[in-house]
Design a protein around this motif. Sequence first.
Motif, PDB file in Angstrom:
ATOM      1  N   UNK A 183       0.803  -1.225   0.000  1.00 28.21           N
ATOM      2  CA  UNK A 183       0.000   0.000   0.000  1.00 28.21           C
ATOM      3  C   UNK A 183       0.836   1.275   0.000  1.00 28.21           C
ATOM      4  N   UNK A 184       1.937   1.361   0.778  1.00 30.22           N
ATOM      5  CA  UNK A 184       2.719   2.611   0.741  1.00 30.22           C
ATOM      6  C   UNK A 184       3.226   2.943  -0.655  1.00 30.22           C
ATOM      7  N   UNK A 185       3.571   1.927  -1.431  1.00 29.47           N
ATOM      8  CA  UNK A 185       4.048   2.176  -2.794  1.00 29.47           C
ATOM      9  C   UNK A 185       2.932   2.753  -3.651  1.00 29.47           C
ATOM     10  N   UNK A 186       1.752   2.197  -3.537  1.00 29.71           N
ATOM     11  CA  UNK A 186       0.642   2.700  -4.343  1.00 29.71           C
ATOM     12  C   UNK A 186       0.267   4.117  -3.939  1.00 29.71           C
ATOM     13  N   UNK A 187       0.326   4.401  -2.647  1.00 28.46           N
ATOM     14  CA  UNK A 187       0.031   5.759  -2.163  1.00 28.46           C
ATOM     15  C   UNK A 187       1.043   6.759  -2.720  1.00 28.46           C
ATOM     16  N   UNK A 188       2.309   6.369  -2.702  1.00 28.57           N
ATOM     17  CA  UNK A 188       3.357   7.253  -3.195  1.00 28.57           C
ATOM     18  C   UNK A 188       3.212   7.497  -4.690  1.00 28.57           C
ATOM     19  N   UNK A 189       2.923   6.446  -5.433  1.00 26.40           N
ATOM     20  CA  UNK A 189       2.770   6.593  -6.879  1.00 26.40           C
ATOM     21  C   UNK A 189       1.579   7.471  -7.223  1.00 26.40           C
ATOM     22  N   UNK A 190       0.510   7.345  -6.442  1.00 27.30           N
ATOM     23  CA  UNK A 190      -0.687   8.146  -6.710  1.00 27.30           C
ATOM     24  C   UNK A 190      -0.474   9.615  -6.367  1.00 27.30           C
ATOM     25  N   UNK A 191       0.381   9.863  -5.388  1.00 30.85           N
ATOM     26  CA  UNK A 191       0.560  11.239  -4.913  1.00 30.85           C
ATOM     27  C   UNK A 191       1.618  12.014  -5.684  1.00 30.85           C
ATOM     28  N   UNK A 192       2.534  11.321  -6.327  1.00 26.92           N
ATOM     29  CA  UNK A 192       3.655  11.991  -6.953  1.00 26.92           C
ATOM     30  C   UNK A 192       3.750  11.629  -8.437  1.00 26.92           C
ATOM     31  N   UNK A 193       4.105  12.578  -9.277  1.00 30.72           N
ATOM     32  CA  UNK A 193       4.319  12.257 -10.699  1.00 30.72           C
ATOM     33  C   UNK A 193       5.608  11.465 -10.880  1.00 30.72           C
ATOM     34  N   UNK A 194       5.673  10.707 -11.950  1.00 26.10           N
ATOM     35  CA  UNK A 194       6.890   9.955 -12.244  1.00 26.10           C
ATOM     36  C   UNK A 194       8.025  10.909 -12.604  1.00 26.10           C
ATOM     37  N   UNK A 446      14.668   4.617  -4.405  1.00 30.52           N
ATOM     38  CA  UNK A 446      13.860   4.829  -5.600  1.00 30.52           C
ATOM     39  C   UNK A 446      12.778   3.767  -5.669  1.00 30.52           C
ATOM     40  N   UNK A 447      11.557   4.189  -5.891  1.00 30.74           N
ATOM     41  CA  UNK A 447      10.436   3.287  -6.098  1.00 30.74           C
ATOM     42  C   UNK A 447      10.200   3.147  -7.594  1.00 30.74           C
ATOM     43  N   UNK A 506       8.166   3.719 -14.425  1.00 32.57           N
ATOM     44  CA  UNK A 506       8.219   5.061 -13.832  1.00 32.57           C
ATOM     45  C   UNK A 506       8.934   5.020 -12.484  1.00 32.57           C
ATOM     46  N   UNK A 507       9.763   5.999 -12.236  1.00 36.91           N
ATOM     47  CA  UNK A 507      10.550   6.019 -11.012  1.00 36.91           C
ATOM     48  C   UNK A 507      10.156   7.197 -10.139  1.00 36.91           C
TER      49      UNK A 507
END
Length: 518
Positions: A183-194, A446-447, A506-507
């Motif tokens: 879940x933290x990864x999905x939250x981060x991806x949703x909140x920040x642009x690549x 880096x995610x 995407x990073x």
Amino acid sequence: MDRFRRGPRRTQLPVLAGSLLAATPLLLGAEPAAALEELELRLPLIGANLVVRLDELSSAGDLLAGGSDLAELDRASDGVIGPKVLRLFNHPIQLPPGVAKGLQGSVGSPLLREALLATTALVRVDGLPTDLSGEKLSLALSLSEREGSVTLLSLLRAMPGKRASIDLERALFSLDRLQRQQAPAQTLLAAQPAVGVDPDLNLPGRHTVGRRELRLPVSHRPHPLRSVALLPQGVNPIGLVFISHGLWDAPVNFEGWGRHLASHGYAVLLPEHPGSDQAQQAAMLSGAIPPPEPEELGLRPLDVRAFLAAVDADRLALGPIPSEQVVVLGHSWGAITALQLAGLKPSDGRLGRRCENLNDPEANVSWVLQCSFLRSANQADVAEPRVFGVVAVSPPMRLLFDQGASQAMNGRALVVSGSKDWVVPFGPEALTPFQGQPESRGHQLVLAGGGTHFNLRPGAAADKTVLRGLMLSWVQQVLGAGQSARPWAGAPPLLPTTGWGDPRVPLVEATPATPRLR
């Protein structure tokens, strides 16, 4: 990452996506004559078993119209029970591309097969023996792919027999735990642009790449070590990079990174770790030798150090190669090896406390591997002072390294974690260890959005290697920075804030304290 090894019972954790891949067709014995029709759902906590037909598990409507025990219970509970079960069986399973072609190429990752084997305890097919060859896995995955997305349900439909059984409570617990860890990864991806991509970083360099196979007698191994050397042709290399492979893997599967770097002027050595490589796995499965010994944790870094010493003495006849500053790249167990060389010291502190708890909320597949090091962790301090930087892709870290251990590192670390990695999940194995550090000291996390444990593994072809631009950027920054590449309090990040990455992955970068784009 893992029935990864034989050992104390406490290392056999029922972790993971266990529920997702529990039906792996490694259970198959003979060619399928008829597909499974029914699944018995074991509910130990309430002492009851329910039967459901597989054709009722595709949708809520199918279950509502069914006549099985589960269908009747779902109707009696006004649809409360069914959605949870449907979520389990229809959850997509993240596997490498090319599964339908069998256990070859990327799907042939030995770690993938072992991770699948680790989950078979959840599902039992009545009357069929376990198949450890992997041949039936290829067949069933191929059949399940025909339905589109590979799910637990599609795998079950590809299995032979009449009825199988599954511990439903344990499977749902494993699925819920995995989703919390991701879940933290999905939250981060949703909140920040690549992060933006600099196309030049992914382009091959101007140098032709030469390949040599090396052998090196060493004192810490009974037989000579082998390595692949990738060198820019016609010029003296501008720097030295090592690449460490993962558990039961081989250097050839990491030549994609090496060829890209060599084309840009770097000498790259890919040592084979004989205690945990593909040959060791083959001999182990045949019964000739035991699983990797815990002492391999300390021996693998010595393999790299031996080749570094041989470069210094020109024992490999590679010509002049600058070796005062070195970068090490690694994947999975190879990432652990890289971090050790950069000065991250393993410890048995958490291993002794947490390996016994099967219900630990952070437990995941990689804990099986980490817990196998309980006996050797305190004897695996094997730092190499000339390692100024490392890239650690999908490293298992939560149990093996103590909080604050990075304060003593001699090399700066770039840790890469995939958002969909169910073998080494982002939450417990990457973000939590990073957030637990007092300060970053210039280390970076880096995610990789959409990254799994297997699609971040490079393969042999440089032009198809995900993360190649990221690897090149980090090597350039570390070797170009000199002594300032060393970790230090308040050190700025080495990577530029934009302009690196791969368009297919995407990073997003997460700082130790607050996940955000830099």
